[in-house]
Design a protein around this motif. Structure first.
Motif, PDB file in Angstrom:
ATOM      1  N   ALA A  69       0.826  -1.206   0.000  1.00  0.00           N
ATOM      2  CA  ALA A  69       0.000   0.000   0.000  1.00  0.00           C
ATOM      3  C   ALA A  69       0.861   1.257   0.000  1.00  0.00           C
ATOM      4  O   ALA A  69       0.539   2.246  -0.680  1.00  0.00           O
ATOM      5  N   ILE A  70       1.964   1.253   0.766  1.00  0.00           N
ATOM      6  CA  ILE A  70       2.859   2.416   0.785  1.00  0.00           C
ATOM      7  C   ILE A  70       3.479   2.620  -0.593  1.00  0.00           C
ATOM      8  O   ILE A  70       3.560   3.751  -1.099  1.00  0.00           O
ATOM      9  N   ALA A  71       3.913   1.526  -1.221  1.00  0.00           N
ATOM     10  CA  ALA A  71       4.539   1.632  -2.545  1.00  0.00           C
ATOM     11  C   ALA A  71       3.550   2.133  -3.590  1.00  0.00           C
ATOM     12  O   ALA A  71       3.931   2.875  -4.511  1.00  0.00           O
ATOM     13  N   GLU A  72       2.282   1.743  -3.475  1.00  0.00           N
ATOM     14  CA  GLU A  72       1.273   2.211  -4.434  1.00  0.00           C
ATOM     15  C   GLU A  72       0.959   3.694  -4.223  1.00  0.00           C
ATOM     16  O   GLU A  72       0.740   4.425  -5.185  1.00  0.00           O
ATOM     17  N   ALA A  73       0.944   4.121  -2.954  1.00  0.00           N
ATOM     18  CA  ALA A  73       0.642   5.532  -2.668  1.00  0.00           C
ATOM     19  C   ALA A  73       1.827   6.431  -2.997  1.00  0.00           C
ATOM     20  O   ALA A  73       1.637   7.587  -3.406  1.00  0.00           O
ATOM     21  N   TYR A  74       3.035   5.924  -2.836  1.00  0.00           N
ATOM     22  CA  TYR A  74       4.262   6.704  -3.074  1.00  0.00           C
ATOM     23  C   TYR A  74       5.208   5.864  -3.931  1.00  0.00           C
ATOM     24  O   TYR A  74       6.112   5.190  -3.411  1.00  0.00           O
ATOM     25  N   ALA A 104       8.846   2.729  -3.578  1.00  0.00           N
ATOM     26  CA  ALA A 104       8.646   1.300  -3.814  1.00  0.00           C
ATOM     27  C   ALA A 104       9.932   0.505  -3.604  1.00  0.00           C
ATOM     28  O   ALA A 104       9.917  -0.587  -3.018  1.00  0.00           O
ATOM     29  N   GLN A 105      11.056   1.035  -4.062  1.00  0.00           N
ATOM     30  CA  GLN A 105      12.324   0.314  -3.906  1.00  0.00           C
ATOM     31  C   GLN A 105      12.699   0.169  -2.434  1.00  0.00           C
ATOM     32  O   GLN A 105      13.179  -0.879  -2.005  1.00  0.00           O
ATOM     33  N   GLN A 122      13.121  -3.044   2.609  1.00  0.00           N
ATOM     34  CA  GLN A 122      12.774  -3.312   3.999  1.00  0.00           C
ATOM     35  C   GLN A 122      12.056  -4.649   4.145  1.00  0.00           C
ATOM     36  O   GLN A 122      12.315  -5.397   5.097  1.00  0.00           O
ATOM     37  N   LEU A 123      11.167  -4.952   3.218  1.00  0.00           N
ATOM     38  CA  LEU A 123      10.448  -6.222   3.285  1.00  0.00           C
ATOM     39  C   LEU A 123      11.415  -7.388   3.144  1.00  0.00           C
ATOM     40  O   LEU A 123      11.333  -8.373   3.886  1.00  0.00           O
ATOM     41  N   ARG A 124      12.338  -7.277   2.209  1.00  0.00           N
ATOM     42  CA  ARG A 124      13.326  -8.338   2.005  1.00  0.00           C
ATOM     43  C   ARG A 124      14.202  -8.509   3.249  1.00  0.00           C
ATOM     44  O   ARG A 124      14.509  -9.624   3.668  1.00  0.00           O
ATOM     45  N   GLU A 125      14.582  -7.387   3.861  1.00  0.00           N
ATOM     46  CA  GLU A 125      15.436  -7.463   5.046  1.00  0.00           C
ATOM     47  C   GLU A 125      14.686  -8.048   6.228  1.00  0.00           C
ATOM     48  O   GLU A 125      15.264  -8.800   7.031  1.00  0.00           O
TER      49      GLU A 125
END
Length: 235
Positions: free
Chosen positions: A209-214, A218-219, A224-227
């Motif tokens: 949701a954060i990546a879609e809004a901003y 996205a990167q 952060q998700l991968r870490e």
């Protein structure tokens, strides 16, 4: 089989062989521990109902302050296991266990469904305001850490004086902080496996949701998700 059972001369069925009697002689009678009974499918309630008090109590040789080890004559256990009452009680216990597991699985699926359906509302802020709020959030956390850690002093940052990669990280951290209310969806979910799956789904939905809004974040969201899932990359 526990370490204690193996060290003290127990076989694979939870039996103890060759225990000394009161005169220092070796006994030929075999006993089964409470852990051995559990391995054979006995529940505490079944033990109380069908066996009653243990036939022998022994001091735990590894932890003297621990409760005494409860031992039951193997011949008495095996006799009980051949009875109709044991088969009936064991079948009832198995049904209760299966019912409890099914209920836990239903609760898990219900929570996952709620998390999947819940809208994740990311606040839409201008770039300047998001940067300012992210820096304020970072400075607040940094100030809090300076109180908690001896010898560490706060070092307030500014949006203009922060490197873009760090600022992007702070922006995502701030937005995630704004979305922590979604953690309430996890309440009532017990068991590490079910909770881990729900937390993983919630985490992915928030980052998405954060990546879609901003889109420019996205990167950083992916990083952060991968870490979080795989740990920091090796240095």
């Amino acid at each position: 089989m526990t370490v204690l059972e193996r060290d003290e001369g127990w076989d694979e069925g939870g039996r103890e062989h060759g225990a000394e009697d009161g005169g220092g002689l070796r006994s030929t009678r075999a006993h089964i521990s409470a852990a051995g009974l559990r391995a054979r499918g006995w529940t505490p309630g079944m033990v109380r109902r069908l066996l009653g008090e243990p036939d022998l109590l022994r001091v735990n040789p590894h932890f003297r302050a621990a409760p005494q080890i409860r031992l039951y004559l193997a011949e008495r256990v095996e006799s009980a296991e051949r009875s109709e009452e044991f088969r009936a009680v064991a079948a009832a216990a198995a049904r209760r266990s299966a019912s409890a597991k099914a209920a836990a699985q239903r609760r898990r699926q219900e929570v996952l469904a709620r998390i999947a359906a819940e809208p994740v509302d990311v606040p839409r802020l201008s770039e300047r305001k998001l940067a300012a709020m992210a820096v304020d959030h970072h400075n607040c956390q940094d100030s809090q850490r300076s109180y908690e850690r001896w010898g560490q002093s706060a070092d307030p940052a500014t949006a203009d004086g922060t490197d873009p990669p760090d600022l992007d990280r702070w922006k995502v951290d701030y937005l995630r902080h704004r979305l922590t209310r979604y953690d309430e969806l996890l309440s009532g979910l017990h068991g590490s496996t079910g909770r881990a799956a729900a937390e993983d789904l919630l985490r992915r939905r928030v980052y998405t949701a954060i990546a879609e809004a901003y889109p420019h974040l996205a990167q950083e969201c992916e990083r952060q998700l991968r870490e979080r899932e795989w740990g920091p990359p090796p240095e």
